[in-house]
Motif scaffolding. Sequence first.
Motif, short mmCIF file in Angstrom:
data_model
loop_
_atom_site.label_atom_id
_atom_site.label_comp_id
_atom_site.label_asym_id
_atom_site.label_seq_id
_atom_site.Cartn_x
_atom_site.Cartn_y
_atom_site.Cartn_z
N LEU A 137 -34.64 37.01 4.55
CA LEU A 137 -35.77 36.11 4.33
C LEU A 137 -35.75 35.52 2.91
CD1 LEU A 137 -38.70 37.97 6.13
CD2 LEU A 137 -37.60 35.83 6.81
N LEU A 138 -35.45 36.35 1.93
CA LEU A 138 -35.35 35.85 0.56
C LEU A 138 -34.23 34.81 0.43
CD1 LEU A 138 -35.89 39.11 -1.49
CD2 LEU A 138 -37.41 37.13 -1.40
N PHE A 139 -33.14 35.03 1.13
CA PHE A 139 -32.04 34.06 1.10
C PHE A 139 -32.47 32.74 1.71
CE2 PHE A 139 -28.31 32.13 3.18
CZ PHE A 139 -27.59 31.80 2.04
N VAL A 140 -33.14 32.79 2.86
CA VAL A 140 -33.61 31.57 3.52
C VAL A 140 -34.58 30.83 2.60
CG1 VAL A 140 -34.97 30.69 5.46
CG2 VAL A 140 -33.18 32.39 5.85
N LEU A 141 -35.47 31.55 1.94
CA LEU A 141 -36.41 30.92 1.00
C LEU A 141 -35.68 30.30 -0.19
CD1 LEU A 141 -39.34 33.50 0.97
CD2 LEU A 141 -39.32 31.22 2.00
N SER A 142 -34.62 30.97 -0.65
CA SER A 142 -33.88 30.42 -1.80
C SER A 142 -33.12 29.15 -1.44
CB SER A 142 -32.92 31.47 -2.37
OG SER A 142 -31.83 31.68 -1.50
N LEU A 143 -32.81 28.96 -0.16
CA LEU A 143 -32.13 27.74 0.28
C LEU A 143 -33.01 26.51 0.12
CD1 LEU A 143 -30.28 28.92 3.51
CD2 LEU A 143 -29.26 28.39 1.29
N SER A 144 -34.32 26.69 0.22
CA SER A 144 -35.24 25.56 0.14
C SER A 144 -35.54 25.14 -1.30
CB SER A 144 -36.55 25.89 0.87
OG SER A 144 -37.19 26.96 0.20
N GLU A 145 -35.13 25.92 -2.27
CA GLU A 145 -35.36 25.58 -3.67
C GLU A 145 -34.39 24.49 -4.11
OE1 GLU A 145 -35.00 29.13 -5.95
OE2 GLU A 145 -36.70 30.11 -4.95
N GLU A 146 -34.83 23.68 -5.06
CA GLU A 146 -33.99 22.59 -5.56
C GLU A 146 -32.78 23.13 -6.31
OE1 GLU A 146 -35.83 19.40 -7.70
OE2 GLU A 146 -37.55 19.45 -6.36
N ASN A 147 -33.01 24.09 -7.17
CA ASN A 147 -31.92 24.67 -7.95
C ASN A 147 -31.43 25.94 -7.26
OD1 ASN A 147 -32.28 22.70 -9.87
ND2 ASN A 147 -33.75 23.92 -11.04
N PHE A 148 -30.53 25.77 -6.29
CA PHE A 148 -30.00 26.91 -5.55
C PHE A 148 -29.10 27.75 -6.46
CE2 PHE A 148 -26.68 28.82 -2.85
CZ PHE A 148 -27.48 29.63 -2.07
N ASP A 149 -29.44 29.00 -6.58
CA ASP A 149 -28.65 29.92 -7.39
C ASP A 149 -27.52 30.47 -6.52
OD1 ASP A 149 -27.70 31.64 -9.29
OD2 ASP A 149 -29.37 33.05 -9.16
N ARG A 150 -26.28 30.25 -6.95
CA ARG A 150 -25.14 30.70 -6.14
C ARG A 150 -25.08 32.21 -6.00
NH1 ARG A 150 -20.01 27.73 -8.39
NH2 ARG A 150 -20.77 28.76 -10.25
N LYS A 151 -25.75 32.93 -6.87
CA LYS A 151 -25.78 34.38 -6.77
C LYS A 151 -26.59 34.84 -5.55
CE LYS A 151 -25.29 35.08 -11.71
NZ LYS A 151 -25.95 35.49 -12.94
N SER A 152 -27.42 33.95 -5.02
CA SER A 152 -28.24 34.29 -3.86
C SER A 152 -27.41 34.54 -2.62
CB SER A 152 -29.24 33.16 -3.57
OG SER A 152 -30.14 33.01 -4.64
N ILE A 153 -26.17 34.09 -2.62
CA ILE A 153 -25.30 34.29 -1.45
C ILE A 153 -25.04 35.78 -1.22
CG2 ILE A 153 -23.08 34.14 -2.63
CD1 ILE A 153 -23.90 32.54 0.72
N MET A 154 -25.26 36.61 -2.24
CA MET A 154 -25.06 38.05 -2.09
C MET A 154 -26.10 38.70 -1.18
SD MET A 154 -22.29 38.89 -3.43
CE MET A 154 -22.45 40.63 -3.23
N MET A 155 -27.27 38.08 -1.07
CA MET A 155 -28.33 38.69 -0.25
C MET A 155 -27.92 38.84 1.22
SD MET A 155 -31.91 37.43 -1.92
CE MET A 155 -31.51 35.76 -2.34
N PRO A 156 -27.43 37.78 1.88
CA PRO A 156 -27.02 38.00 3.28
C PRO A 156 -25.79 38.88 3.41
CG PRO A 156 -26.54 35.75 2.61
CD PRO A 156 -27.34 36.37 1.50
#
Length: 169
Positions: free
Chosen positions: A30-49
Amino acid sequence: MFNASLGTTVKVTTVIIVGLFLLIGVALLLLFVLSLSEENFDRKSIMMPIVAIGLFGLLYWVFTERIIGYEVLNEGVKIIKGNDVQLIKKDLILEVKSIDYKDLRFSVRTFGIGGVFGFSGSFTNKKFGDMTWNFTSKDNLVMIVTQKQKFVVSPDNRTLFITKVSEFI
């Protein structure tokens, strides 16, 4: 076939760990899906899934290693797991005996699963030395001693199991 019912400790541990892993995995997704909607996508978020998939994979592996039951056949004792079968050949069996869980206290896990869907893997303690655990309940413990290893199992009907295995010793 001798069933291997889950004991209270295994049930409680399984519910807590599976629930925790599922909660963490779903939260990460869910946090990853929410981070996708942000303008400044942090590439480190890919670790969540990736971590979530790792947790789900670990749960799947533990589930497939669960002990379902035991069969006493002409060839020996068969330990039936989710996706696997292990045979203890009757020619190698030296002794079969009932043991208490207190004899297994203070055992050290060298590799294995300790409480989620059962206890399985390699363990050691001062009293018995190296052992292979394949049990789901602390109440019906049976030790099968072979020429090279010791196996701990927990058939629901311990007395009948010991009688059947003792027939080919």
